[in-house]
Design an enzyme around this catalytic site. Structure first.
Site, short mmCIF file in Angstrom:
data_model
loop_
_atom_site.label_atom_id
_atom_site.label_comp_id
_atom_site.label_asym_id
_atom_site.label_seq_id
_atom_site.Cartn_x
_atom_site.Cartn_y
_atom_site.Cartn_z
N GLY A 64 36.03 37.27 34.30
CA GLY A 64 35.17 36.18 33.84
C GLY A 64 35.55 34.85 34.46
O GLY A 64 36.20 34.82 35.51
N HIS A 77 33.05 32.08 39.36
CA HIS A 77 32.75 31.02 40.33
C HIS A 77 32.04 31.66 41.51
O HIS A 77 31.78 32.88 41.51
CB HIS A 77 34.03 30.30 40.73
N GLU A 78 31.75 30.84 42.53
CA GLU A 78 30.97 31.34 43.68
C GLU A 78 31.64 32.52 44.38
O GLU A 78 30.96 33.33 45.00
CB GLU A 78 30.71 30.21 44.69
N HIS A 108 33.23 35.04 42.89
CA HIS A 108 32.75 36.23 42.17
C HIS A 108 31.28 36.50 42.50
O HIS A 108 30.88 37.65 42.69
CB HIS A 108 32.85 36.02 40.66
N GLN A 153 47.89 43.15 32.76
CA GLN A 153 48.32 42.62 34.05
C GLN A 153 48.98 41.25 33.93
O GLN A 153 49.32 40.64 34.93
CB GLN A 153 47.16 42.59 35.05
N GLY A 185 37.52 40.47 46.19
CA GLY A 185 37.64 39.32 47.10
C GLY A 185 38.93 39.36 47.89
O GLY A 185 39.97 39.80 47.39
N ASP A 235 42.54 37.99 46.77
CA ASP A 235 43.55 38.90 46.22
C ASP A 235 43.75 40.06 47.20
O ASP A 235 43.54 41.23 46.86
CB ASP A 235 43.09 39.41 44.85
O1 PAF Z 1 40.88 40.18 40.34
C1 PAF Z 1 40.74 40.17 39.09
O2 PAF Z 1 40.07 39.32 38.51
C2 PAF Z 1 41.44 41.24 38.26
O3 PAF Z 1 42.70 41.52 38.76
C3 PAF Z 1 40.60 42.53 38.10
C4 PAF Z 1 40.39 43.23 39.43
C5 PAF Z 1 39.27 42.20 37.47
C6 PAF Z 1 41.34 43.52 37.18
O4 PAF Z 1 41.52 42.98 35.91
#
Ligand code: PAF
Length: 284
Positions: free
Chosen positions: A31, A34-35, A37, A61, A148, A151
């Site tokens: 959530g 931003h652009e 995503h 995580q 993206g 990451d």
């Molecule tokens: O990149 C993210 O926002 C998170 O690590 C993901 C891939 C949604 C997993 O929770």
């Protein structure tokens, strides 16, 4: 646009889509969209018949000392953005839905892929990512998935377990989306004061300088990393967590850039940790 909060309803929807012969694209997110995503969503819309976006701040995580509670949650705004793009379904489960009492199975990618770079300072992070992404891929029965490059290590880890566990989705990596200033878009940019936001530009500036030097013929990893380090050193409010140049996607050490390589850095600015990277490809 449908919004599902239970695994059962999400699975039923995906099953119906597959029965109708549709190709399903999954965009996993936490959530605060931003652009960056939205570029993933657009890629999925282009390639797939049905696009599912998961919005789930995944507790497994985050380490206990990290920003799980503070992580921005802007679900209403996210819904409006996704509706505008014509997303078919949002999966927005609760932590209890994803991790019910008794949950005890994790996906762990062994070795350097999860121990280097962000894995060094976040030792349990990629286990949480791998576990939730495996679950999301399984629940949505996706044929394609979209991540993206910001990451880039996460993408390398996802590609590894998708291959190792014979999961179905193809893993697509889309370029980093940046502000005009060069700052890579990140949900965590919301933590920065306006001064910190200006100081943070040293990160993208350093990477850009290193990239330009690489294109001018410099292939030595230490020399390229030093360019980033020197640029970060111009900003006293920044402390570097790491600056690394590794083969990509294997994340093996390399003295010289020979094949595709990842120049990546993580910095602390105030309490905020930011990451950015550039992929260097010889002869590109
Ligand atoms: O990149 C993210 O926002 C998170 O690590 C993901 C891939 C949604 C997993 O929770």
């Amino acid at each position: 646009m449908k919004i599902f909060t239970t695994v059962k309803d999400m699975k039923n929807f995906s099953r119906e889509c597959h029965c109708a012969g549709k190709i399903i694209g999954l965009v996993p997110t936490m959530g605060a969209l931003h652009e960056g995503h939205l570029s993933l969503v657009k890629a999925s819309k282009e390639k797939c018949d049905v696009t599912i976006v998961s919005v789930f701040v995944n507790p497994t995580q985050f380490a206990p000392n990290e920003d799980f509670d503070a992580y921005p949650r802007t679900f209403e705004k996210d819904v409006a953005k996704l509706k505008l793009l014509g997303v078919d379904a949002i999966f927005h489960p609760s932590p209890e839905e994803m991790y019910p009492a008794g949950f005890s199975t994790y996906v762990n990618v062994e070795g350097g892929l999860t121990k280097k770079l962000c894995g060094a300072s976040r030792p349990t992070h990629f286990r949480g990512v791998a576990t939730v992404v495996t679950k999301l891929m399984n629940i949505t029965q996706a044929d394609e998935s979209f991540f993206g490059q910001k990451d880039a290590q996460q993408v390398a880890v996802v590609k590894r377990f998708v291959t190792d566990l014979n999961l179905s989705p193809k893993v697509n990596m889309l370029p980093i989306v940046r502000e005009e200033s060069g700052l890579a878009l990140s949900s965590r940019n919301a933590y920065l004061t306006s001064e910190e936001k200006i100081s943070a530009l040293a990160l993208s500036r350093g990477l850009k300088k290193a990239e330009a030097t690489f294109f001018a013929g410099e292939k030595n990893s230490a020399a390229l990393k030093k360019i980033v380090a020197d640029e970060l050193a111009t900003e006293p409010s920044i402390s570097a967590d790491y600056i690394e140049l590794l083969k990509y996607p294997s994340l093996e050490e390399t003295e010289f850039v020979e094949g595709e390589s990842l120049l990546a850095a993580a910095i602390f600015i105030g309490k905020t940790r930011l990451i950015d990277n550039i992929i260097l490809t010889p002869n590109s």
